[in-house]
Structure formats: structure tokens, C-alpha cells
Scaffold this motif. Structure first.
Motif, PDB file in Angstrom:
ATOM      1  N   ARG A   9     -47.045  47.473 -90.175  1.00  0.00           N
ATOM      2  CA  ARG A   9     -46.650  48.861 -90.407  1.00  0.00           C
ATOM      3  C   ARG A   9     -45.138  49.059 -90.210  1.00  0.00           C
ATOM      4  O   ARG A   9     -44.483  49.738 -90.998  1.00  0.00           O
ATOM      5  CB  ARG A   9     -47.405  49.805 -89.478  1.00  0.00           C
ATOM      6  N   ALA A  10     -44.575  48.458 -89.195  1.00  0.00           N
ATOM      7  CA  ALA A  10     -43.150  48.622 -88.911  1.00  0.00           C
ATOM      8  C   ALA A  10     -42.266  48.055 -90.021  1.00  0.00           C
ATOM      9  O   ALA A  10     -41.109  48.428 -90.151  1.00  0.00           O
ATOM     10  CB  ALA A  10     -42.801  47.955 -87.587  1.00  0.00           C
ATOM     11  N   GLN A  11     -42.813  47.169 -90.834  1.00  0.00           N
ATOM     12  CA  GLN A  11     -42.046  46.553 -91.916  1.00  0.00           C
ATOM     13  C   GLN A  11     -42.137  47.355 -93.213  1.00  0.00           C
ATOM     14  O   GLN A  11     -41.406  47.090 -94.147  1.00  0.00           O
ATOM     15  CB  GLN A  11     -42.556  45.132 -92.180  1.00  0.00           C
ATOM     16  N   GLY A  12     -43.028  48.307 -93.254  1.00  0.00           N
ATOM     17  CA  GLY A  12     -43.245  49.088 -94.474  1.00  0.00           C
ATOM     18  C   GLY A  12     -42.236  50.200 -94.655  1.00  0.00           C
ATOM     19  O   GLY A  12     -41.384  50.460 -93.801  1.00  0.00           O
ATOM     20  N   ASP A  13     -42.354  50.867 -95.761  1.00  0.00           N
ATOM     21  CA  ASP A  13     -41.488  51.992 -96.105  1.00  0.00           C
ATOM     22  C   ASP A  13     -41.785  53.172 -95.169  1.00  0.00           C
ATOM     23  O   ASP A  13     -42.916  53.660 -95.138  1.00  0.00           O
ATOM     24  CB  ASP A  13     -41.735  52.383 -97.558  1.00  0.00           C
ATOM     25  N   PRO A  14     -40.800  53.644 -94.404  1.00  0.00           N
ATOM     26  CA  PRO A  14     -41.026  54.772 -93.484  1.00  0.00           C
ATOM     27  C   PRO A  14     -41.524  56.035 -94.188  1.00  0.00           C
ATOM     28  O   PRO A  14     -42.177  56.873 -93.567  1.00  0.00           O
ATOM     29  CB  PRO A  14     -39.656  55.014 -92.856  1.00  0.00           C
ATOM     30  N   ASN A  15     -41.241  56.176 -95.459  1.00  0.00           N
ATOM     31  CA  ASN A  15     -41.691  57.367 -96.192  1.00  0.00           C
ATOM     32  C   ASN A  15     -43.192  57.361 -96.454  1.00  0.00           C
ATOM     33  O   ASN A  15     -43.747  58.383 -96.851  1.00  0.00           O
ATOM     34  CB  ASN A  15     -40.925  57.502 -97.506  1.00  0.00           C
ATOM     35  N   THR A  16     -43.832  56.223 -96.261  1.00  0.00           N
ATOM     36  CA  THR A  16     -45.282  56.146 -96.476  1.00  0.00           C
ATOM     37  C   THR A  16     -46.040  56.051 -95.160  1.00  0.00           C
ATOM     38  O   THR A  16     -47.228  55.764 -95.152  1.00  0.00           O
ATOM     39  CB  THR A  16     -45.629  54.925 -97.359  1.00  0.00           C
ATOM     40  N   GLN A  17     -45.347  56.285 -94.057  1.00  0.00           N
ATOM     41  CA  GLN A  17     -45.967  56.195 -92.736  1.00  0.00           C
ATOM     42  C   GLN A  17     -46.181  57.584 -92.143  1.00  0.00           C
ATOM     43  O   GLN A  17     -45.521  58.549 -92.512  1.00  0.00           O
ATOM     44  CB  GLN A  17     -45.076  55.363 -91.805  1.00  0.00           C
ATOM     45  N   TRP A  18     -47.110  57.652 -91.203  1.00  0.00           N
ATOM     46  CA  TRP A  18     -47.341  58.909 -90.500  1.00  0.00           C
ATOM     47  C   TRP A  18     -46.101  59.271 -89.695  1.00  0.00           C
ATOM     48  O   TRP A  18     -45.438  58.418 -89.126  1.00  0.00           O
ATOM     49  CB  TRP A  18     -48.522  58.792 -89.542  1.00  0.00           C
ATOM     50  N   HIS A  19     -45.819  60.538 -89.622  1.00  0.00           N
ATOM     51  CA  HIS A  19     -44.681  61.034 -88.844  1.00  0.00           C
ATOM     52  C   HIS A  19     -45.198  61.554 -87.498  1.00  0.00           C
ATOM     53  O   HIS A  19     -45.234  62.755 -87.259  1.00  0.00           O
ATOM     54  CB  HIS A  19     -43.931  62.117 -89.617  1.00  0.00           C
ATOM     55  N   THR A  20     -45.579  60.629 -86.646  1.00  0.00           N
ATOM     56  CA  THR A  20     -46.170  61.018 -85.365  1.00  0.00           C
ATOM     57  C   THR A  20     -45.177  61.735 -84.459  1.00  0.00           C
ATOM     58  O   THR A  20     -45.580  62.467 -83.568  1.00  0.00           O
ATOM     59  CB  THR A  20     -46.750  59.791 -84.627  1.00  0.00           C
TER      60      THR A  20
END
Length: 107
Positions: A9-20
Motif C-alpha cells: 500500500r505504501a508504494q501505491g499512488d496516494p490518490n487511490t488510498q484512504w485518507h485516514t
């Protein structure tokens, strides 16, 4: 082109991650709120056997209940989003278990 490798997850695009961070800035902030919520849940018990004492008491109990409900749901959602980011992380497993205990205590 896909390499066939699954990224962490940390390597993925931040725009596709949850904004916890929209819920809690850090896990430590979540932990502090978790402790406070257990105290808040105990507050609701002061209304036991008193809801028939008039509208004001009933209304106050309802306000306290709704406040705790909103905070508890926020706490639970954050814990489970973090848990699903990395289900193998013992800290995040403990967070999800703590959130389960909290919500069970509240219900």
C-alpha cells in the motif's frame, strides 16, 4: 504496463488510498480518543432508571448517546481502515480488536 507484482500500500499512488488522516492524524491520536471513549461510555450509565424523569433528562441522555455514537463509529472506521491496509501488522490487529471491544461495550 503491469509487472505482475503486487505493490504494498505504501508504494501505491496516494490518490487511490484512504485518507485516514481525515479521521485521526496519527494512530496515537486514535489511541487517546479510544481511552476517552471508554470513560464517555460510562457516562451514559448515569441515566439508567431516569429517562422517565422528564423531557430534559431524556433529551440530555439522547444528546450524550448521539455524541458517543458518532465518536465510537469514527473510532471503529479508522481502526478497520488501518487494519485493512496491512492485516498482518500486529499493532493494527490490536487496534481493530480494541475497536470491536469498544463498540460492543457501547451497544
Amino acid at each position: 504496463m503491469s509487472t505482475g507484482k503486487l505493490l504494498k500500500r505504501a508504494q501505491g499512488d496516494p490518490n487511490t488510498q484512504w485518507h485516514t488522516k481525515d479521521l485521526y492524524e496519527t494512530d496515537r491520536d486514535w489511541e487517546k480518543e479510544n481511552v476517552l471513549l471508554m470513560d464517555d461510555i460510562r457516562r451514559i450509565h448515569r441515566f439508567e432508571g431516569k429517562l422517565g424523569d422528564g423531557f430534559q433528562v431524556f433529551f440530555e441522555a439522547l444528546e450524550v448517546y448521539m455524541e458517543i455514537s458518532r465518536k465510537t463509529e469514527k473510532n471503529y472506521v479508522y481502526a478497520y481502515l488501518r487494519f485493512h491496509e496491512d492485516m498482518g501488522d500486529p499493532h493494527r490487529q490490536a487496534m481493530s480488536q480494541s475497536a470491536d471491544r469498544l463498540i460492543t461495550t457501547f451497544e
